[in-house]
Design a protein around this motif. Structure first.
Motif, mmCIF file in Angstrom:
data_model
loop_
_atom_site.group_PDB
_atom_site.id
_atom_site.type_symbol
_atom_site.label_atom_id
_atom_site.label_comp_id
_atom_site.label_asym_id
_atom_site.label_seq_id
_atom_site.Cartn_x
_atom_site.Cartn_y
_atom_site.Cartn_z
ATOM 1 N N GLY A 31 60.947 32.802 -9.209
ATOM 2 C CA GLY A 31 61.409 33.411 -10.447
ATOM 3 C C GLY A 31 61.850 34.853 -10.246
ATOM 4 N N GLN A 34 65.188 34.915 -8.400
ATOM 5 C CA GLN A 34 66.307 34.693 -9.307
ATOM 6 C C GLN A 34 66.562 35.923 -10.180
ATOM 7 O OE1 GLN A 34 68.496 32.411 -9.442
ATOM 8 N NE2 GLN A 34 67.671 30.673 -8.301
ATOM 9 N N LEU A 35 65.492 36.614 -10.573
ATOM 10 C CA LEU A 35 65.668 37.823 -11.372
ATOM 11 C C LEU A 35 66.396 38.897 -10.575
ATOM 12 C CD1 LEU A 35 65.075 39.363 -13.992
ATOM 13 C CD2 LEU A 35 62.903 40.080 -12.978
ATOM 14 N N ALA A 225 65.245 32.043 -13.580
ATOM 15 C CA ALA A 225 63.991 32.774 -13.406
ATOM 16 C C ALA A 225 62.960 32.323 -14.444
ATOM 17 C CB ALA A 225 64.238 34.279 -13.518
#
Length: 290
Positions: A31, A34-35, A225
């Motif tokens: 997550g 992805q952020l 995310a």
């Protein structure tokens, strides 16, 4: 921990707990990855939007030498220039545009640099649909004579390790494009940048389509995310559900009465349905007695 859930201390359930924590940690890490991608793309798109909307300036106001680096401050900036194409056309195959298959038409533009120096600038004139069985000669054709152009600056690409093909390149590397266009052309090659054509006047009868500035689509990484973090939370919820079911199975095996679930509170619709069913049953009894 109550006695009823003391089984969670067994090696099996300690292993399940460790696996749950590991899965959750992996989901949280993915997550945040992805952020970080979301933040990187957001910064890149903000830079594209800022640079691409600035008014065009003369080429030599931004490129002061043939080795000027096109970094964050110069990439996507628009420049004006007058020049003419030299050498032959060059094709860049299989370079998709907006997720669609396309080939690109490249050329070498002779322009005037500072102090009257002759420069050779590689330009990407645009794209045309990939068609292995069609004739793309008219899309690659270079206009003749002096031209007025608006261009967007791009950093040069690394050289391709693939074998050379006549009139074709696989990356927009100025040295390789120059070699494919004819090689020995008069002027000093701009080595660390090239440019996209925005407008070209005059142009050919069937020119390639200028490449648009990338669309600002970066929100998918943020949703990814959130999904990974949700999966991490679901890992702990799943652990709790498994533990509760295990406790119920142990109780049934030991003959312990399991509390029945509380009945659902009847709604007005449920009461109305019950009244209708009772009326239909009464009507059916009266009919059968007759």
């Amino acid at each position: 921990m109550s006695r009823r859930y003391s089984f969670l201390r067994t090696p099996r359930w300690i292993g399940i707990a460790g696996l749950t924590v590991l899965v959750a940690a992996i989901c949280v890490t993915l997550g945040f990855w992805q952020l970080s991608r979301h933040e990187y793309r957001a910064d890149a798109i903000a830079r594209v939007e800022s640079n691409s909307t600035q008014a065009p300036l003369p080429l030599t106001d931004l490129l002061t030498s043939t080795t000027t680096q096109v970094g964050d401050e110069l990439e996507w900036r628009a420049v004006t220039v007058t020049g003419q194409y030299v050498g032959g056309p060059v094709a860049l195959p299989q370079r998709g545009v907006e997720s669609g298959p396309a080939d690109h038409a490249l050329g070498v533009l002779a322009v005037e640099g500072p102090d009257g120096e002759d420069w050779l600038l590689v330009v990407d004139r645009g794209s045309y649909p990939t068609d292995a069985f069609g004739d793309s000669t008219d899309r690659l054709e270079l206009p003749e004579g002096q031209l007025d152009l608006v261009l967007r600056l791009r950093p040069a690409e690394e050289a391709s390790p693939r074998d050379e093909v006549a009139g074709q390149v696989f990356r927009i590397n100025p040295e390789q494009v120059l070699a494919a266009a004819g090689g020995d052309l008069p002027g000093t090659l701009v080595t660390d940048s090239y440019a996209w054509v925005v407008t070209e006047s005059p142009t050919t009868a069937n020119p390639p389509t200028p490449i648009p500035v990338p669309s600002p689509n970066y929100r998918s990484n943020l949703s990814y995310a959130m999904q990974w973090w949700t999966f991490g939370l679901l890992a702990f919820i799943g652990y709790g559900v498994m533990a509760r079911r295990e406790r119920g199975a142990l109780d049934r095996a030991a003959g312990v009465a399991v509390a029945a679930p509380r009945p659902r509170r009847q709604t007005d619709a449920d009461l109305e349905d019950a009244e209708i069913d009772a009326a239909q049953a009464t009507q059916a009894n009266d009919t059968s007695s007759v």
